[in-house]
Design a protein around this motif. Structure first.
Motif, PDB file in Angstrom:
ATOM      1  N   GLU A   1      17.508  -2.795 -20.647  1.00 53.01           N
ATOM      2  CA  GLU A   1      18.240  -3.573 -19.781  1.00 53.01           C
ATOM      3  C   GLU A   1      18.076  -2.547 -18.476  1.00 53.01           C
ATOM      4  OE1 GLU A   1      19.509  -6.435 -19.853  1.00 53.01           O
ATOM      5  OE2 GLU A   1      19.237  -7.001 -21.815  1.00 53.01           O
ATOM      6  N   VAL A   2      17.666  -2.901 -17.473  1.00 47.82           N
ATOM      7  CA  VAL A   2      17.674  -2.350 -16.208  1.00 47.82           C
ATOM      8  C   VAL A   2      18.639  -2.795 -15.215  1.00 47.82           C
ATOM      9  CG1 VAL A   2      15.494  -1.331 -16.734  1.00 47.82           C
ATOM     10  CG2 VAL A   2      15.901  -3.402 -15.216  1.00 47.82           C
ATOM     11  N   GLY A   3      19.089  -2.151 -13.967  1.00 54.08           N
ATOM     12  CA  GLY A   3      19.885  -2.513 -12.925  1.00 54.08           C
ATOM     13  C   GLY A   3      19.014  -2.583 -11.695  1.00 54.08           C
ATOM     14  N   ARG A   4      19.386  -3.573 -10.702  1.00 55.11           N
ATOM     15  CA  ARG A   4      18.750  -3.746  -9.474  1.00 55.11           C
ATOM     16  C   ARG A   4      18.649  -2.214  -8.729  1.00 55.11           C
ATOM     17  NH1 ARG A   4      20.876  -7.488  -4.869  1.00 55.11           N
ATOM     18  NH2 ARG A   4      22.644  -6.199  -5.010  1.00 55.11           N
ATOM     19  N   GLY A   5      17.540  -1.738  -8.069  1.00 54.57           N
ATOM     20  CA  GLY A   5      17.195  -0.533  -7.784  1.00 54.57           C
ATOM     21  C   GLY A   5      17.055   0.599  -8.846  1.00 54.57           C
ATOM     22  N   GLN A   6      17.161   0.477  -9.834  1.00 58.40           N
ATOM     23  CA  GLN A   6      17.058   1.574 -10.919  1.00 58.40           C
ATOM     24  C   GLN A   6      15.732   1.911 -10.976  1.00 58.40           C
ATOM     25  OE1 GLN A   6      18.714   0.584 -14.770  1.00 58.40           O
ATOM     26  NE2 GLN A   6      17.090   2.039 -15.989  1.00 58.40           N
ATOM     27  N   PRO A   7      15.309   3.381 -11.038  1.00 58.62           N
ATOM     28  CA  PRO A   7      14.144   3.842 -11.155  1.00 58.62           C
ATOM     29  C   PRO A   7      13.179   3.241 -12.412  1.00 58.62           C
ATOM     30  CG  PRO A   7      15.220   5.676 -10.541  1.00 58.62           C
ATOM     31  CD  PRO A   7      16.244   4.331 -10.926  1.00 58.62           C
ATOM     32  N   ILE A   8      12.101   2.818 -12.342  1.00 63.66           N
ATOM     33  CA  ILE A   8      11.420   2.075 -13.612  1.00 63.66           C
ATOM     34  C   ILE A   8       9.977   2.876 -13.888  1.00 63.66           C
ATOM     35  CG2 ILE A   8      12.560  -0.083 -13.715  1.00 63.66           C
ATOM     36  CD1 ILE A   8      10.417  -1.352 -12.145  1.00 63.66           C
ATOM     37  N   GLY A   9       9.465   3.515 -12.839  1.00 64.22           N
ATOM     38  CA  GLY A   9       8.256   4.473 -13.052  1.00 64.22           C
ATOM     39  C   GLY A   9       7.541   4.723 -11.465  1.00 64.22           C
ATOM     40  N   ALA A  10       6.526   4.796 -11.676  1.00 64.37           N
ATOM     41  CA  ALA A  10       5.590   5.125 -10.411  1.00 64.37           C
ATOM     42  C   ALA A  10       4.242   4.504 -10.120  1.00 64.37           C
ATOM     43  CB  ALA A  10       5.484   6.826 -10.453  1.00 64.37           C
ATOM     44  N   THR A  11       4.146   4.074  -8.824  1.00 65.62           N
ATOM     45  CA  THR A  11       2.882   3.314  -8.243  1.00 65.62           C
ATOM     46  C   THR A  11       1.744   4.331  -8.660  1.00 65.62           C
ATOM     47  OG1 THR A  11       3.171   4.015  -6.056  1.00 65.62           O
ATOM     48  CG2 THR A  11       4.289   2.226  -6.667  1.00 65.62           C
ATOM     49  N   GLY A  12       0.472   3.591  -8.679  1.00 68.58           N
ATOM     50  CA  GLY A  12      -0.669   4.106  -8.964  1.00 68.58           C
ATOM     51  C   GLY A  12      -1.753   3.297  -8.612  1.00 68.58           C
TER      52      GLY A  12
ATOM     53  N   ALA B   1       0.815  -1.184   0.159  1.00 75.91           N
ATOM     54  CA  ALA B   1      -0.020   0.061   0.060  1.00 75.91           C
ATOM     55  C   ALA B   1       0.923   1.201  -0.117  1.00 75.91           C
ATOM     56  CB  ALA B   1      -0.952   0.014   1.332  1.00 75.91           C
ATOM     57  N   VAL B   2       0.883   1.834  -0.941  1.00 73.00           N
ATOM     58  CA  VAL B   2       1.658   3.110  -1.149  1.00 73.00           C
ATOM     59  C   VAL B   2       0.934   4.167  -2.298  1.00 73.00           C
ATOM     60  CG1 VAL B   2       4.059   2.220  -1.026  1.00 73.00           C
ATOM     61  CG2 VAL B   2       2.788   2.092  -3.159  1.00 73.00           C
ATOM     62  N   GLY B   3       1.007   5.371  -1.769  1.00 66.08           N
ATOM     63  CA  GLY B   3       0.437   6.621  -2.557  1.00 66.08           C
ATOM     64  C   GLY B   3       0.736   6.508  -4.007  1.00 66.08           C
ATOM     65  N   VAL B   4      -0.170   7.269  -4.818  1.00 65.40           N
ATOM     66  CA  VAL B   4       0.043   7.435  -6.534  1.00 65.40           C
ATOM     67  C   VAL B   4       1.243   8.279  -6.467  1.00 65.40           C
ATOM     68  CG1 VAL B   4      -0.882   8.547  -8.331  1.00 65.40           C
ATOM     69  CG2 VAL B   4      -2.444   7.380  -6.712  1.00 65.40           C
ATOM     70  N   GLY B   5       2.224   7.603  -7.308  1.00 70.35           N
ATOM     71  CA  GLY B   5       3.470   8.711  -7.788  1.00 70.35           C
ATOM     72  C   GLY B   5       4.581   8.297  -6.862  1.00 70.35           C
ATOM     73  N   THR B   6       4.467   7.403  -6.113  1.00 66.37           N
ATOM     74  CA  THR B   6       5.584   6.727  -5.199  1.00 66.37           C
ATOM     75  C   THR B   6       6.581   6.109  -6.163  1.00 66.37           C
ATOM     76  OG1 THR B   6       4.252   6.121  -3.339  1.00 66.37           O
ATOM     77  CG2 THR B   6       6.337   5.256  -3.341  1.00 66.37           C
ATOM     78  N   PRO B   7       7.836   6.654  -6.165  1.00 71.93           N
ATOM     79  CA  PRO B   7       9.038   5.948  -6.958  1.00 71.93           C
ATOM     80  C   PRO B   7       8.936   4.404  -7.005  1.00 71.93           C
ATOM     81  CG  PRO B   7       9.830   7.900  -6.166  1.00 71.93           C
ATOM     82  CD  PRO B   7       8.513   7.469  -5.284  1.00 71.93           C
ATOM     83  N   LEU B   8       9.034   3.638  -8.204  1.00 71.56           N
ATOM     84  CA  LEU B   8       9.042   2.615  -8.252  1.00 71.56           C
ATOM     85  C   LEU B   8      10.617   2.143  -8.929  1.00 71.56           C
ATOM     86  CD1 LEU B   8       7.658  -0.529  -8.298  1.00 71.56           C
ATOM     87  CD2 LEU B   8       6.944   0.179 -10.685  1.00 71.56           C
ATOM     88  N   LEU B   9      11.130   0.754  -8.191  1.00 76.26           N
ATOM     89  CA  LEU B   9      12.560   0.652  -8.313  1.00 76.26           C
ATOM     90  C   LEU B   9      12.335  -0.864  -8.942  1.00 76.26           C
ATOM     91  CD1 LEU B   9      14.398   1.999  -5.254  1.00 76.26           C
ATOM     92  CD2 LEU B   9      13.845   3.163  -7.557  1.00 76.26           C
ATOM     93  N   ALA B  10      13.343  -1.373  -9.657  1.00 76.06           N
ATOM     94  CA  ALA B  10      13.473  -2.598 -10.278  1.00 76.06           C
ATOM     95  C   ALA B  10      14.092  -3.505  -9.270  1.00 76.06           C
ATOM     96  CB  ALA B  10      14.376  -2.651 -11.419  1.00 76.06           C
TER      97      ALA B  10
END
Length: 273
Positions: free
Chosen positions: A229-240, A176-185
């Motif tokens: 390709e992405v790395g662990r902990g890399q920003p990939i989007g935002a929650t919603g 449970a996180v708010g809209v726009g929370t940074p999302l990491l790989a």
């Protein structure tokens, strides 16, 4: 004088000469239903699980998954450098599954109409194709990180009752996180799907090697593209709160090919079920 071995000893000698030590194998101490199992067998040339061939890295790392309703025993086959197979029987501990009731969902999100079902079936085909990806680098062996921090609002395996109607079990972990929370790989790998889907809204899939995939659903924004390709902990989007939801949250899924497994135990601090 010539000394001869007793006949029984002479017959046993070839077996002693041909004997080989069993392959060294490292597995989790306890394996349960819904587990992603990461193993190591440094001397193995190949491996198989329940009749399916597994990738084995040069260091002997491999992975397989057990579904929510896996039986009490599974079979792992290892082949040594000489081509000799070894069969290992794996005990699978049962788990208790909760019941989760969700009310107030739009009717079409519980009972889709014919047009919705056509869309859902087409999207499922794309999801299935993405989950068949099998790349050689075992990023999963480096460990997983939490893609977002928050209260756990839904667990893997729970039976879902939607608007009073029994539906398929919940095969993921809800944070449970708010809209726009940074999302990491959660781990390094390659994006195999980035698409707006009927049930899961904006959805990302990342394959971490050997068919191990994480899924991130209900996003407000996707900042990576398919094939990246992405790395662990890399920003990939935002929650919603896109797709079928009762409020903003991250749904984190994990798969070994088409088998859904529980992501919680492999995350830092995640409890053992």
């Amino acid at each position: 004088m010539t000394h001869r071995l007793p006949r029984r000893a002479a017959l046993a000698l070839p077996a002693l000469i041909l004997a080989r030590p069993a392959l060294a194998l490292t597995l989790p101490e306890r394996i349960t239903q819904g587990a992603l199992v990461i193993g190591r067998a440094p001397g193995a040339r190949s491996a198989g699980f329940e009749g399916r061939t597994l990738r084995v890295s040069p260091e002997g790392v491999f992975a397989f998954g057990l579904g929510r309703d896996a039986g009490p025993e599974a079979t792992l086959t290892l082949t040594n450098r000489d081509g000799r197979p070894e069969v290992r029987r794996i005990a699978v501990a049962p788990r208790h599954w909760d019941i989760q009731r969700l009310n107030g969902l739009p009717g079409r999100m519980v009972s889709p109409n014919a047009d919705d079902m056509n869309r859902i079936r087409a999207e499922q085909e794309r999801l299935n194709a993405a989950r068949r990806t099998d790349t050689p680098i075992p990023h999963f062996a480096e460990g997983f990180a939490w893609p977002a921090q928050g209260r756990i609002s839904g667990v893997y395996g729970s039976q879902r009752i939607l608007n009073g109607q029994p539906r398929a079990p919940h095969l993921g972990l809800d944070v449970a996180v708010g809209v726009g929370t940074p999302l990491l790989a959660a781990a390094g790998g390659r994006v195999t799907l980035a698409e707006d889907l009927y049930f899961t809204g904006n959805t990302l899939l990342i394959e971490h090697g050997h068919g191990v995939t994480t899924l991130y659903a209900h996003l407000s924004r996707m900042d990576v593209r398919e094939g990246q390709e992405v790395g662990r902990g890399q920003p990939i989007g935002a929650t919603g709160a896109t797709g079928r939801v009762t409020g903003p949250h991250l749904h984190l899924g994990m798969f070994w090919f088409a088998t859904s497994v529980d992501p919680h135990p492999v995350l830092p601090g995640g409890p053992q079920p």
